[in-house]
Write a protein that holds these residues in place. Structure first.
Motif, PDB file in Angstrom:
ATOM      1  N   PHE A  22      -8.358  -0.442   5.960  1.00 43.75           N
ATOM      2  CA  PHE A  22      -8.187  -0.895   4.526  1.00 43.75           C
ATOM      3  C   PHE A  22      -6.956  -1.565   4.778  1.00 43.75           C
ATOM      4  N   ILE A  23      -5.839  -1.220   5.176  1.00 43.32           N
ATOM      5  CA  ILE A  23      -4.644  -1.979   5.045  1.00 43.32           C
ATOM      6  C   ILE A  23      -4.662  -2.938   6.141  1.00 43.32           C
ATOM      7  N   ASN A  24      -5.240  -2.886   7.071  1.00 45.35           N
ATOM      8  CA  ASN A  24      -5.267  -3.958   8.183  1.00 45.35           C
ATOM      9  C   ASN A  24      -6.072  -5.032   7.914  1.00 45.35           C
ATOM     10  N   ALA A  25      -7.106  -4.891   7.009  1.00 42.07           N
ATOM     11  CA  ALA A  25      -8.058  -6.024   6.685  1.00 42.07           C
ATOM     12  C   ALA A  25      -7.316  -6.911   5.438  1.00 42.07           C
ATOM     13  N   ARG A  26      -6.455  -6.651   5.139  1.00 42.69           N
ATOM     14  CA  ARG A  26      -5.831  -7.270   4.034  1.00 42.69           C
ATOM     15  C   ARG A  26      -4.473  -8.008   4.527  1.00 42.69           C
ATOM     16  N   GLU A  27      -3.785  -8.974   3.782  1.00 41.55           N
ATOM     17  CA  GLU A  27      -2.523  -9.735   4.195  1.00 41.55           C
ATOM     18  C   GLU A  27      -1.542  -8.646   4.274  1.00 41.55           C
ATOM     19  N   ARG A  28      -0.594  -9.005   5.111  1.00 39.51           N
ATOM     20  CA  ARG A  28       0.354  -7.934   5.624  1.00 39.51           C
ATOM     21  C   ARG A  28       1.326  -7.746   4.336  1.00 39.51           C
ATOM     22  N   PRO A  29       1.735  -6.661   3.875  1.00 44.93           N
ATOM     23  CA  PRO A  29       2.432  -6.469   2.588  1.00 44.93           C
ATOM     24  C   PRO A  29       4.180  -6.576   3.097  1.00 44.93           C
ATOM     25  N   LEU A  30       4.747  -6.724   1.848  1.00 43.27           N
ATOM     26  CA  LEU A  30       6.327  -6.794   2.214  1.00 43.27           C
ATOM     27  C   LEU A  30       6.929  -5.318   2.499  1.00 43.27           C
ATOM     28  N   THR A  31       6.181  -4.348   1.952  1.00 48.60           N
ATOM     29  CA  THR A  31       6.293  -2.941   2.315  1.00 48.60           C
ATOM     30  C   THR A  31       5.107  -2.033   2.443  1.00 48.60           C
ATOM     31  N   LEU A  32       5.239  -1.106   3.160  1.00 49.33           N
ATOM     32  CA  LEU A  32       4.013   0.018   3.299  1.00 49.33           C
ATOM     33  C   LEU A  32       4.572   1.205   3.336  1.00 49.33           C
ATOM     34  N   TYR A  33       4.248   2.187   2.328  1.00 48.18           N
ATOM     35  CA  TYR A  33       4.846   3.519   2.025  1.00 48.18           C
ATOM     36  C   TYR A  33       3.712   4.409   2.680  1.00 48.18           C
TER      37      TYR A  33
ATOM     38  N   ARG B 162       0.201   1.396  13.918  1.00 46.61           N
ATOM     39  CA  ARG B 162      -1.136   0.811  13.880  1.00 46.61           C
ATOM     40  C   ARG B 162      -1.221  -0.050  12.763  1.00 46.61           C
ATOM     41  N   THR B 163      -0.167  -0.142  12.021  1.00 50.04           N
ATOM     42  CA  THR B 163      -0.284  -1.448  10.790  1.00 50.04           C
ATOM     43  C   THR B 163       0.894  -2.329  11.093  1.00 50.04           C
ATOM     44  N   SER B 164       0.978  -3.297   9.984  1.00 51.68           N
ATOM     45  CA  SER B 164       2.179  -4.449  10.245  1.00 51.68           C
ATOM     46  C   SER B 164       2.458  -4.406   8.743  1.00 51.68           C
ATOM     47  N   SER B 165       3.752  -4.731   8.647  1.00 53.20           N
ATOM     48  CA  SER B 165       4.277  -5.064   7.076  1.00 53.20           C
ATOM     49  C   SER B 165       5.884  -5.385   7.192  1.00 53.20           C
ATOM     50  N   GLY B 166       6.232  -6.105   6.417  1.00 55.74           N
ATOM     51  CA  GLY B 166       7.653  -6.328   6.347  1.00 55.74           C
ATOM     52  C   GLY B 166       8.561  -5.293   6.528  1.00 55.74           C
ATOM     53  N   GLY B 167       8.413  -4.243   5.861  1.00 53.24           N
ATOM     54  CA  GLY B 167       9.147  -2.922   5.839  1.00 53.24           C
ATOM     55  C   GLY B 167       8.250  -1.713   6.000  1.00 53.24           C
TER      56      GLY B 167
ATOM     57  N   PRO C 223       0.908  -1.168  -0.120  1.00 53.42           N
ATOM     58  CA  PRO C 223      -0.072   0.084  -0.094  1.00 53.42           C
ATOM     59  C   PRO C 223       0.861   1.172  -0.039  1.00 53.42           C
ATOM     60  N   CYS C 224       0.187   2.313  -0.461  1.00 58.38           N
ATOM     61  CA  CYS C 224       1.075   3.722  -0.557  1.00 58.38           C
ATOM     62  C   CYS C 224      -0.138   4.579  -0.045  1.00 58.38           C
ATOM     63  N   TYR C 225       0.021   5.078   1.009  1.00 61.24           N
ATOM     64  CA  TYR C 225      -1.095   6.193   1.764  1.00 61.24           C
ATOM     65  C   TYR C 225      -0.313   7.333   1.529  1.00 61.24           C
TER      66      TYR C 225
END
Length: 482
Positions: free
Chosen positions: A367-378, A393-398, A229-231
Motif C-alpha cells: 500500500f505504501i509503495n504504491a503511493r508517492e513517497r512521503p515526507l515521513t513514515l511511522y 522495503r519502503t522509501s520516505s524522506g524520514g 503513513p503510520c503502520y
C-alpha cells in the motif's frame, strides 16, 4: 522584475563586498536572531494565539525551543564547519613535491530567498535564512546568509506583521530583507536571479518555484509535505501507540507537515486502537476539546472549509464537530475509509485521522509503495524485525519508529523529502552544507616546470605508463576466502 530588482541588486552588492563571509559576522547575525527570540518571545506567543489559538506550550516546545537549540548548535560548531579541509593528493601533486596544496572550501551562496505557502506558525529554523511555510509562519536561519528576501502569507496577519516589523531591527539590513507577498507577488519576485531557493509548501506551488528556478538554473531545496503513513502492527502497546499518534496528529490542530496522515493496521488492531485513541483524546483535551486551552484552531477560512469537507470520507467514530466561526474542527478519527476517498487524495493538514485496514504487514508495505513517497513514515511495533522490514522495503524522506514528530528535534539527523515530498536536506550541519557551495581548490607554486613535461605535447607513448601511475588511484588489495 522591476518590482524587486532594486532590492535584489542591493543585497547582491552587500554579498560581493565580502562582509558576510567572516565567521565573526555570521556569529553576530546568529546571536542577533537569538536576541530576537528572547526579546519578542511574548509577542510571538500572543501572535500565534491571535492567529490560530495555538497553545503557548506548543509554541515554546516546537518553535522557540527547537529554534534556540538549532541556533546554539550552529554557534557551537560553525567555526569548525567553515574550516577548509585538506584532501588527499596523488603522487604527482602530493608525493613530496613542494608548493602544492589541495582542499575543499565551503562558500555561502549569494542570494537565497526562502519561500512558503499559507498557514500555521513556527520559529523552526530551516536553512540559512528565514521563510514562511504552509504549516509554520516563521523559520529562522542556522547560518547567516549573504542576503535573502523573504515572503510571508496573508492569513497569519499578526505573525506576519511581527516578522516584517521587528526582525529587520535585529539583522543587518544591507544583507537581509523581509518581503511579504502572496503567490502572485512571489511569482514575480522569482523572476529575479537568485543563487539558491528554499521553499516549503505544497507540491503544486513547489512546481511553480522549481519552474522559475529552472529559468536561471538555480538550485533548490523543496520541502513539500505529503501523506505520511503510520503502520501499527499487531504486536505493540496499544495505549502508548494511541497517545503518541494522537499527540502527533492533533498537535497544532494537525497542521504540521510531519503529522501521521493515516493509519494502516489490521481489523483486529483497529478495534483496539479506536477506543484507545478516544481515551487519549479525552486525556489530552477533556470531554469537550473545543473548551481546551491546549487545542489550536485552523489557520484560515479557506483551510477550514477544505478540511471540513474531508470529514465526508468514511465514517466518523470520534469527534467530527465543527464551528466555522471559530475555525474549530474537533480531533476526529475516521474508519471505513476507501483508498480513493478525498481524505486519501491530499495531505489533510488538519485534526483528522483516517484508519485503513490491511490484511498483513506485506499488504501495508505494498500500500505504501504504491503511493508517492512521503515526507515521513511511522511504524509502531514491539518487534524490531517488523520495524527493520518497513525501513528496508519502503522509501520516505524520514523514518520514525514507535513515536511521532520527535525525529525532527535531532540536529544530528537530516530533514527533507524525497520525490513528491521534496528534495534536499537540512537541519544542523546539513543546513550549512545545503546552503553553501563546496568549492574545490588546488594551488601550486610556479616553479618545477619539469614535472609538467610528462603531459605536454608532443606526446610520447613511453610517458603514458609513468603518467598513469602518477595520477590514477589504485584499488586496495583484497583477500578473498574460498
Amino acid at each position: 522584475m522591476s518590482d524587486h530588482a532594486g532590492l535584489v541588486s542591493r543585497l547582491r552588492a552587500a554579498w560581493l563586498s565580502g562582509r558576510t563571509r567572516p565567521l565573526e559576522y555570521r556569529v553576530a547575525q546568529l546571536e542577533a536572531l537569538g536576541r530576537f527570540l528572547e526579546d519578542k518571545k511574548q509577542d510571538i506567543l500572543e501572535a500565534t494565539a491571535l492567529d490560530m489559538g495555538k497553545p503557548s506550550f506548543e509554541v515554546e516546545l516546537s518553535e522557540i525551543s527547537v529554534c534556540r537549540s538549532e541556533l546554539n548548535h550552529t554557534l557551537n560548531n560553525l567555526g569548525a564547519w567553515m574550516k577548509d579541509k585538506s584532501v588527499d593528493k596523488n603522487w604527482v601533486w602530493g608525493g613530496g613535491c613542494q608548493g602544492w596544496a589541495g582542499w575543499d572550501q565551503w562558500v555561502p551562496y549569494h542570494l537565497l530567498p526562502a519561500a512558503g505557502n499559507t498557514a500555521g506558525h513556527s520559529l523552526h529554523p530551516q536553512g540559512p535564512l528565514w521563510g514562511s511555510a504552509h504549516h509554520w509562519a516563521l523559520e529562522l536561519p542556522r547560518q547567516p546568509p549573504p542576503g535573502a528576501p523573504h515572503w510571508g502569507h496573508r492569513c497569519c496577519r499578526n505573525m506576519e506583521r511581527l516578522v516584517a516589523e521587528a526582525l529587520p531591527c535585529y539583522l543587518d539590513k544591507d544583507c537581509f530583507a523581509v518581503v511579504t507577498a502572496g503567490v502572485e507577488e512571489t511569482t514575480r519576485l522569482l523572476e529575479n536571479k537568485f543563487d539558491y531557493i528554499f521553499f516549503t509548501g505544497s507540491p503544486s506551488v513547489g512546481r511553480i518555484v522549481m519552474t522559475a528556478a529552472a529559468k536561471h538554473l538555480t538550485p533548490v531545496t523543496l520541502e513539500l509535505g505529503g501523506k505520511n503513513p503510520c503502520y501499527v502492527s499487531d504486536t505493540c502497546n496499544v495505549q502508548n501507540v494511541a497517545r503518541r499518534v494522537a499527540w502527533g496528529r492533533f498537535f497544532n490542530a494537525g497542521q504540521t507537515c510531519v503529522a501521521p496522515d493515516y493509519v494502516l493496521c489490521s481489523v483486529e488492531m483497529r478495534e483496539r486502537l479506536v477506543p484507545a485513541l478516544r481515551n487519549a483524546i479525552t486525556e489530552f483535551y477533556g470531554s469537550e476539546p473545543r473548551n481546551s486551552p491546549d487545542f489550536a484552531r485552523i489557520v484560515g477560512d479557506k483551510q477550514f472549509k477544505r478540511v471540513r469537507a474531508l470529514l465526508n470520507s468514511g465514517r466518523v467514530v470520534i469527534g467530527g464537530q465543527t464551528d466555522e466561526k471559530e475555525r474549530y474542527i474537533a480531533p476526529t478519527v475516521l474508519v471505513d475509509v476507501q483508498e480513493d476517498d478525498p481524505v486519501m487524495r491530499e495531505e489533510i493538514f488538519g485534526p483528522v485521522l483516517p484508519i485503513l485496514t490491511v490484511t498483513s504487514e506485506e499488504d501495508a508495505i505494498t500500500f505504501i509503495n504504491a503511493r508517492e513517497r512521503p515526507l515521513t513514515l511511522y511504524v509502531f511495533s514491539s518487534s524490531k524485525k517488523v520495524v527493520c522490514r518497513l525501513l528496508e522495503r519502503t522509501s520516505s524522506g524520514g523514518f520514525c519508529a514507535n513515536d511521532t514528530i520527535m525525529h525532527m528535534t535531532l540536529t544530528s539527523l537530516p530533514f527533507g523529502g524525497v520525490g513528491h515530498s521534496g528534495l534536499g536536506r537540512y537541519h544542523g550541519r546539513f543546513s550549512f552544507e545545503t546552503f553553501s557551495h563546496l568549492r574545490s581548490a588546488l594551488l601550486r607554486a610556479d616553479g618545477r616546470e619539469a614535472l609538467n613535461g610528462l603531459r605536454y605535447p608532443p606526446y610520447n607513448p613511453r610517458r603514458l605508463p609513468m603518467l598513469r601511475t602518477a595520477v590514477e588511484n589504485r584499488r586496495a588489495s583484497t583477500c578473498t576466502l574460498l
